[in-house]
Design an enzyme around this catalytic site. Structure first.
Site, PDB file in Angstrom:
ATOM      1  CB  SER A  29      -0.890   0.117   1.285  1.00 35.05           C
ATOM      2  OG  SER A  29      -1.504   0.997   1.327  1.00 35.05           O
ATOM      3  CE1 TYR A  55      -4.826  -2.129   4.363  1.00 33.48           C
ATOM      4  CE2 TYR A  55      -3.910  -0.138   3.360  1.00 33.48           C
ATOM      5  CZ  TYR A  55      -4.378  -1.552   3.435  1.00 33.48           C
ATOM      6  OH  TYR A  55      -4.467  -1.925   2.194  1.00 33.48           O
ATOM      7  CG  ASN A  84      -5.821   7.529  -2.712  1.00 30.90           C
ATOM      8  OD1 ASN A  84      -4.606   7.678  -2.338  1.00 30.90           O
ATOM      9  ND2 ASN A  84      -6.863   7.757  -1.720  1.00 30.90           N
ATOM     10  CB  VAL A  85      -7.516   1.331  -5.762  1.00 27.72           C
ATOM     11  CG1 VAL A  85      -8.186   0.648  -6.932  1.00 27.72           C
ATOM     12  CG2 VAL A  85      -6.061   1.156  -5.835  1.00 27.72           C
ATOM     13  CE  LYS A  93     -11.733  -0.615  -0.414  1.00 25.99           C
ATOM     14  NZ  LYS A  93     -10.819  -0.072  -1.349  1.00 25.99           N
ATOM     15  CG  HIS A 102     -18.066   7.454   0.279  1.00 24.83           C
ATOM     16  ND1 HIS A 102     -19.145   6.803   1.026  1.00 24.83           N
ATOM     17  CD2 HIS A 102     -16.804   6.853   0.731  1.00 24.83           C
ATOM     18  CE1 HIS A 102     -18.307   5.777   1.705  1.00 24.83           C
ATOM     19  NE2 HIS A 102     -17.182   5.800   1.373  1.00 24.83           N
ATOM     20  CE  LYS A 117     -14.949  24.521   6.965  1.00 23.08           C
ATOM     21  NZ  LYS A 117     -15.491  25.108   8.058  1.00 23.08           N
ATOM     22  CE1 TYR A 195      -7.382  13.345   4.878  1.00 29.00           C
ATOM     23  CE2 TYR A 195      -6.041  15.217   3.931  1.00 29.00           C
ATOM     24  CZ  TYR A 195      -6.962  14.373   3.871  1.00 29.00           C
ATOM     25  OH  TYR A 195      -7.667  14.531   2.654  1.00 29.00           O
TER      26      TYR A 195
END
Length: 232
Positions: A29, A55, A84-85, A93, A102, A117, A195
């Site tokens: 990943s 993860y 980012n798949v 998922k 989404h 933001k 993040y």
């Protein structure tokens, strides 16, 4: 859970493939790169990487096990650092499905897409960058590897071009022939310290191994995904 599924179970699969002398292609990943301060180059020393979450850490542990502790090897062994798949069949998922998935759902419900933001002054709201890669391109890479058994190692799989979440939202609206309506919301507290604001795959190693097909850009991939799958 992560230890058992992403580390111990992957080791069991590796050892099985080594015993049977068959190919083993596994998912690493881009999360292994952590905050990206060492870059996103799959030719770098992976011992230096510090993932930001459990993860990514579980994936990093297996990559390190292959490098330092593996005693037997499959006929072919390839780890793929997926960025980012997005794409068809990610419905299961939940919250980990792609932002296109989404975003499309949000448009159907409210006519707008919500994005986090930014909490980093170097990035505008919606300006956080990711290397978004379409799952059909992922499949093309794997099919090529299965027919190119001489290739072994740890490879990035992305487009090599970072794009913003704002661009992703706009591409989602454009696929539906709609004007973008974006609402920026506060980032949850638990995400702020782990993040990633920027990811971009260095693709030189896969290209040098012989893979030559082009990757879809975000606009084309989003249109294909939405019109052929989500919208149906």
């Amino acid at each position: 859970y992560l230890w058992n599924n992403n580390f111990e179970y992957t080791k069991a699969l590796w050892n099985y493939c080594a015993e049977k002398q068959i190919s083993f292609i596994y998912a690493s990943s881009a999360a292994t790169y952590g905050d990206g301060k060492h870059g996103f180059d799959d030719q770098m020393d992976i011992d230096k990487l510090m993932p930001l979450n459990g993860y990514g850490y579980s994936k990093q542990l297996f990559d390190l096990w292959v490098k330092h502790q593996a005693k037997v090897f499959p006929k072919q062994y390839v780890g793929l650092k997926f960025f980012n798949v997005y794409g068809p069949n990610e419905y299961f998922k939940g919250s980990m499905a792609s932002m296109i998935f989404h975003g499309y759902r949000q448009i159907q419900e409210s006519g707008k897409i919500k994005l986090f933001k930014s909490c980093n002054p170097d990035y505008a709201d919606g300006g956080q960058l990711r290397d978004f890669v379409y799952v059909k391109d992922i499949c093309e890479v794997i099919l090529w590897l299965l027919t190119t058994e001489k290739v072994n190692g740890l490879f990035n799989v992305g487009t090599g071009k970072a794009q913003s979440f704002k661009e992703l939202a706009e591409a989602t609206f454009h696929a539906l022939n709609m004007e973008p309506q974006i609402e920026y919301i506060e980032m949850p507290e638990h995400l702020k310290k782990r993040y990633q604001y920027y990811t971009e795959a260095k693709m030189k190693q896969l290209r040098e191994a012989g893979y030559s097909k082009e990757f879809m850009d975000l606009e084309a991939g989003a249109k294909d995904y939405i019109l052929k799958y989500l919208h149906k």
